[in-house]
Structure formats: C-alpha cells, structure tokens
Write an enzyme that holds these catalytic residues in place. Sequence first.
Site, mmCIF file in Angstrom:
data_model
loop_
_atom_site.group_PDB
_atom_site.id
_atom_site.type_symbol
_atom_site.label_atom_id
_atom_site.label_comp_id
_atom_site.label_asym_id
_atom_site.label_seq_id
_atom_site.Cartn_x
_atom_site.Cartn_y
_atom_site.Cartn_z
ATOM 1 N N LYS A 157 -2.865 6.151 -4.172
ATOM 2 C CA LYS A 157 -3.975 7.055 -3.825
ATOM 3 C C LYS A 157 -3.847 8.407 -4.510
ATOM 4 O O LYS A 157 -2.741 8.920 -4.694
ATOM 5 C CB LYS A 157 -4.027 7.252 -2.306
ATOM 6 C CG LYS A 157 -3.949 5.946 -1.540
ATOM 7 C CD LYS A 157 -4.110 6.078 -0.050
ATOM 8 C CE LYS A 157 -3.812 4.746 0.630
ATOM 9 N NZ LYS A 157 -2.412 4.530 0.951
ATOM 10 N N HIS A 196 -7.555 9.708 -1.487
ATOM 11 C CA HIS A 196 -6.833 9.619 -0.206
ATOM 12 C C HIS A 196 -7.643 10.146 0.985
ATOM 13 O O HIS A 196 -7.553 9.611 2.089
ATOM 14 C CB HIS A 196 -5.485 10.341 -0.306
ATOM 15 C CG HIS A 196 -4.463 9.820 0.650
ATOM 16 N ND1 HIS A 196 -3.133 9.740 0.336
ATOM 17 C CD2 HIS A 196 -4.565 9.346 1.899
ATOM 18 C CE1 HIS A 196 -2.467 9.229 1.366
ATOM 19 N NE2 HIS A 196 -3.329 8.991 2.328
ATOM 20 N N ASP A 212 0.843 -1.201 0.000
ATOM 21 C CA ASP A 212 0.000 0.000 0.000
ATOM 22 C C ASP A 212 0.877 1.249 0.000
ATOM 23 O O ASP A 212 1.667 1.463 0.911
ATOM 24 C CB ASP A 212 -0.883 -0.011 1.250
ATOM 25 C CG ASP A 212 -1.832 1.172 1.283
ATOM 26 O OD1 ASP A 212 -2.953 1.036 0.766
ATOM 27 O OD2 ASP A 212 -1.450 2.242 1.808
ATOM 28 N N TYR A 254 2.862 9.921 -0.097
ATOM 29 C CA TYR A 254 3.957 9.379 0.726
ATOM 30 C C TYR A 254 5.318 9.707 0.112
ATOM 31 O O TYR A 254 6.355 9.559 0.762
ATOM 32 C CB TYR A 254 3.861 7.851 0.884
ATOM 33 C CG TYR A 254 2.593 7.311 1.507
ATOM 34 C CD1 TYR A 254 1.693 8.140 2.169
ATOM 35 C CD2 TYR A 254 2.298 5.949 1.450
ATOM 36 C CE1 TYR A 254 0.528 7.623 2.726
ATOM 37 C CE2 TYR A 254 1.142 5.430 2.015
ATOM 38 C CZ TYR A 254 0.263 6.269 2.640
ATOM 39 O OH TYR A 254 -0.880 5.750 3.186
#
Length: 274
Positions: free
Chosen positions: A77, A110, A47, A52
């Site tokens: 996302k 997200h 994931d 990120y």
Amino acid sequence: MSILNEIYTLYNGINIPKLGFGTWQISNTAAYEAVSVALKTGYRHIDTARAYGNEENVGRAVRDSKLKREEVFVTSKLPAEIKGFKEAHASFEKTIRNLGFDYLDLFLIHAPWPWNDKGRDCTEGNIASWKAMEELYREGKIRAIGVSNFSITDINSIIENCEIIPMVNQIALYIGHIQNALTDYCRRQNILVEAYSPLATGGALKREAIREVAKKYNVSPAQVCIRYLLQKELLPLPKSTHANRIAENADVGFIIREDDIEILDSIRQDFRHF
Ligand code: A2P
C-alpha cells in the site's frame, strides 16, 4: 477443497486467493517467520503495507520459499500520508525494492487521508496518486490497483476523475461492523471488498454470541468470524503470529446455516472500541 485453493476473480480478470494473510502489527523481525509459516500452511495471498515497516521481510520470506513468484499474490500500500503523482511513483519504487520483486500483484492507496488528520479532504492528492497507479498498472508493474479505507464519496471522486475503477477496497470489517452500505456500493461497482481486522483485532473472540455459534459447529470463534465473511463473499485477511492459529484460521470448510448467519448479522458492536 481447502479455502486456501479458492479464488475470487477481480473485474480485470486477475485471480486473487479468497483468504489472505494479514501482516499489520507484525514487526519486520517477526514477519519473516510468520509469512514463512503462512506459506508452508498453504496461504498464497499475503497483505502488507509500507506503513507496517515489514515489507523487507515479507518479501524475503516469499523469495526464500520454494514457491514461484507467480504462485503468491502480494499486496502492498501507498502510505496514507503520501499523496501526489511523483510521490506515488517514488513510493511504489521503494515498496518494490523493499520487497525485492519486479512486480506487485495489488497496490492500494492506504487511506484517503493521513492517519493523524482523519477526514481531511485530500481528493486532489488521491486523484494524482491514482493517476500514477493507473500508469504503473498499464506498464504491467502492478496487476491490480485499489484503495483502502475509502468511503463511497472517496471512491466516487476517483471514478469521476480517473479512467480505471478501483478493483479492490480494503476496509475494517468484522461481525458487528459490517458496513453494509459501503459493501453493497462496492459490489455494484464490481469492486471486491477485503476485510482487514476480521477478528476485530481479537476483540470479537470474546463475544458470547459468537462463542455460542462456534460451539454449535465445534469450531473456534475465530473460525466463525472468518467463515461468516467468506459466506458474504468478502475476502478476510486474518493476522496471527502463531502457527496453530495460522492453520486454524484457514480451516474453515464448514458452512454456517442461514439462521445462525442472521444471529451474527444482528450483532451490533464495534469491539475494537468495546
Ligand atoms: P496472535 O498474532 O498472537 O496469534 P485481526 O486479524 O482481526 O487483526 O486479529 C488479530 C488478533 O487476533 C491478534 O492479536 C492475533 O493474535 C489474534 N488471533 C488471530 N487468530 C487467532 C485465533 N485463531 N485464535 C485466537 N486469537 C487469534
């Protein structure tokens, strides 16, 4: 059978491994090693998110592994700040380029609102983004689509205004913060609930009541946290950068008895704000 070989099936028939490897708060540099170790350990579900900042090395680790692309389930996302039809399309293209893939397994919105403006009503933007995701799904560029951090109201506005019901809602879930109303609602809609921060970003591991249950089964508090979520048919996404912990978090073949589940159910604590 190891949990790493077990699957849930999304309502559109796509199989998703029951345990995923979370990569939030893993830098792009560290992500290559962490994801490589997770894949060697047997994880087949990774994931990530554009936010990120590690998609490039997550993708590289998957591509460099000896595994075929279709053997690994990868989620990314749409950043919470990006809303809109064209914007969602463009962001997906960036994600897929970052990862170096020609398709994505699961793509999530997200969050329903930008992180610096939590709670803002972005219904229109979410609907426009979702329509782009429906298109990408129909074109076969994404195998499943879903949302993250969505409330019942947020999900309802997608269901009422769009054609495809989300297949997944990924939310913060851990012992003490189980969000029963939302998970029950998702279950009724056949939306699989994924649990991020299943260890409360580490906070749950210090909790005495969890440590006591762990001792009874001769396992670690982290293993109790993960096993508990699996017994509730949720999908945990534990994160670690240490090989021994990455392995430990997948070694959850024991069964927590119902009386101990009740003890864990009775814990009410948002550890992250402890
Ligand atoms: P590290 O990455 O240094 O191993 P969550 O999955 O809820 O976000 O929690 C992640 C946090 O918990 C990280 O700080 C991670 O540290 C730590 N962690 C992950 N697995 C374990 C484990 N088995 N034992 C102890 N700490 C763990």
